[in-house]
Design a protein around this motif. Sequence first.
Motif, short mmCIF file in Angstrom:
data_model
loop_
_atom_site.label_atom_id
_atom_site.label_comp_id
_atom_site.label_asym_id
_atom_site.label_seq_id
_atom_site.Cartn_x
_atom_site.Cartn_y
_atom_site.Cartn_z
N PRO A 113 0.89 -1.32 0.07
CA PRO A 113 0.02 0.09 0.13
C PRO A 113 1.02 1.39 0.06
CG PRO A 113 -0.39 -1.70 1.78
CD PRO A 113 0.74 -2.06 1.14
N VAL A 114 0.54 2.16 -0.82
CA VAL A 114 0.89 3.71 -0.56
C VAL A 114 0.03 4.55 0.09
CG1 VAL A 114 1.83 5.60 -1.88
CG2 VAL A 114 2.04 3.41 -2.77
N ARG A 115 0.45 4.70 1.56
CA ARG A 115 -0.39 5.29 2.44
C ARG A 115 0.12 6.54 3.09
NH1 ARG A 115 -4.88 3.61 5.85
NH2 ARG A 115 -4.69 4.85 7.73
N PHE A 116 -0.59 7.69 2.70
CA PHE A 116 -0.15 9.16 3.30
C PHE A 116 -0.71 9.46 4.65
CE2 PHE A 116 0.38 9.11 -1.41
CZ PHE A 116 1.29 10.00 -1.74
N ASP A 133 -4.61 7.68 -2.12
CA ASP A 133 -4.32 6.17 -1.58
C ASP A 133 -4.52 5.01 -2.74
OD1 ASP A 133 -4.80 3.99 0.08
OD2 ASP A 133 -6.83 4.20 0.17
N TRP A 134 -3.19 4.60 -3.12
CA TRP A 134 -3.27 3.52 -3.81
C TRP A 134 -2.44 2.29 -3.23
CZ3 TRP A 134 -0.40 8.03 -4.66
CH2 TRP A 134 0.85 7.64 -4.89
N GLY A 261 6.20 5.35 -4.62
CA GLY A 261 5.22 5.71 -3.99
C GLY A 261 5.35 6.04 -2.68
N SER A 262 6.40 5.07 -1.87
CA SER A 262 6.54 5.43 -0.43
C SER A 262 7.20 6.54 -0.26
CB SER A 262 7.29 4.22 0.14
OG SER A 262 6.66 2.98 0.09
N ALA A 263 8.30 6.81 -1.22
CA ALA A 263 8.95 8.03 -1.00
C ALA A 263 8.01 9.21 -1.23
CB ALA A 263 10.12 8.39 -2.32
N LEU A 268 10.83 5.76 2.92
CA LEU A 268 10.59 4.24 2.88
C LEU A 268 10.44 3.67 4.16
CD1 LEU A 268 13.34 3.29 0.55
CD2 LEU A 268 10.95 3.51 -0.10
N GLY A 269 10.38 4.51 5.51
CA GLY A 269 10.25 3.79 6.46
C GLY A 269 8.65 3.84 6.77
N LEU A 270 8.12 4.54 5.88
CA LEU A 270 6.44 4.10 6.20
C LEU A 270 5.86 3.10 5.35
CD1 LEU A 270 5.57 8.04 5.50
CD2 LEU A 270 5.74 7.01 7.73
N ALA A 271 6.83 2.30 4.73
CA ALA A 271 5.95 1.49 3.62
C ALA A 271 5.91 0.13 4.49
CB ALA A 271 6.99 1.44 2.19
N ALA A 272 4.70 -0.40 4.08
CA ALA A 272 4.17 -1.77 4.67
C ALA A 272 4.23 -2.84 3.42
CB ALA A 272 3.38 -1.70 5.49
#
Length: 362
Positions: A113-116, A133-134, A261-263, A268-272
């Motif tokens: 997921p790409v989450r803001f 949100d994608w 997307g995570s950047a 990148l620390g946000l990316a699951a």
Amino acid sequence: MPAAPATRTFRIAAIPADGVGEEVVAAGRTVLDALAAGSGGAFAFDWTEFPWGCGYYAETGRMMPADGLEQLRDFDALYFGAVGWPSVPDHISLWGLRLNICQNFDQWANVRPVRFHPGITSPLRKADHTELDWVVVRENSEGEYAGLGGRNLSGRGPGNEVALQTALFTEHGCERIIRFAFDLARQRPRKKVSSVTKSNAQQYGMVLWDEVFERVAADYPDVETESVLVDAMAAKFVLKPEDLSVVVASNLNADILSDLGSALAGSLGLAASANLNPERRFPSMFEPVHGSAPDIAGQGLANPAGALGSAALMLDHFGLPAEATRLRDAIDATAAAGIRTPDVGGTAKTTEITDAVVAELG
């Protein structure tokens, strides 16, 4: 007095592996155990930790023991940290542990997921006023990471060696990941699948992908579709991300695009991510997308959001969607409160994020 609800105990193999992997897996375990403790006995987690990774390689010459897959086979899920360390070549560490698990357990669907998150600044100005949100769905078993090829002709002397890296695309492999993407799109507010290829230049494997996508799309008339070349999709991630819902792509293309997307979300620390064996013949594996980050390992600065988001994906996998939503909301609330690690402009330690998320969960 009514009887207490039956407890569901999930057996999870924790593999922190290398660098900050140890710190973020510890954070995830703390948060998941807090959720379980507040469930009124509805579920619990039974953890077994495996000390595999580059440290294990230094001692044994292997990233995991020869029977490692057999040791993992009967767990309900695997919770992975990060793999890699400067003392071990990356292709050895990756193929020796993470890819060894993914390919042998046929974890063919990689969901990213790409989450803001609220309170975290995105480099996209559009993110300030547009709902973004994608999710990237990555074919995780073949494609460019099939491991086919070799190095030859070194005997002809310096400068004459040839390396072949062969991408593998099967009709079966393409169809199952594309159908997975369509089924996921049907569960989202925007029912749309964007297929990513490079079929103008890669005229065999990518054209097969395009043909399978067109055939499968006919079975989902309620889902909007588009087919986009990977370079154009990279631009679309930046210029028109509001038009994205589910993006499905090959192993390499989805790997690159999901990091982009995570950047764009801030770090990148946000990316699951979830490495799924949808048929559940083998355990699935949940891991943050970031690497082992040797430059900050052991300093308590790692962002646990990616690992916590991966834990939420694991809760979804276990059939606990309400708990998964609670966890995602707690991550958002923590970010919105300004409790953030240095990679997203804050000063908080890993443990402070963890404690704040636990507090939000109540």
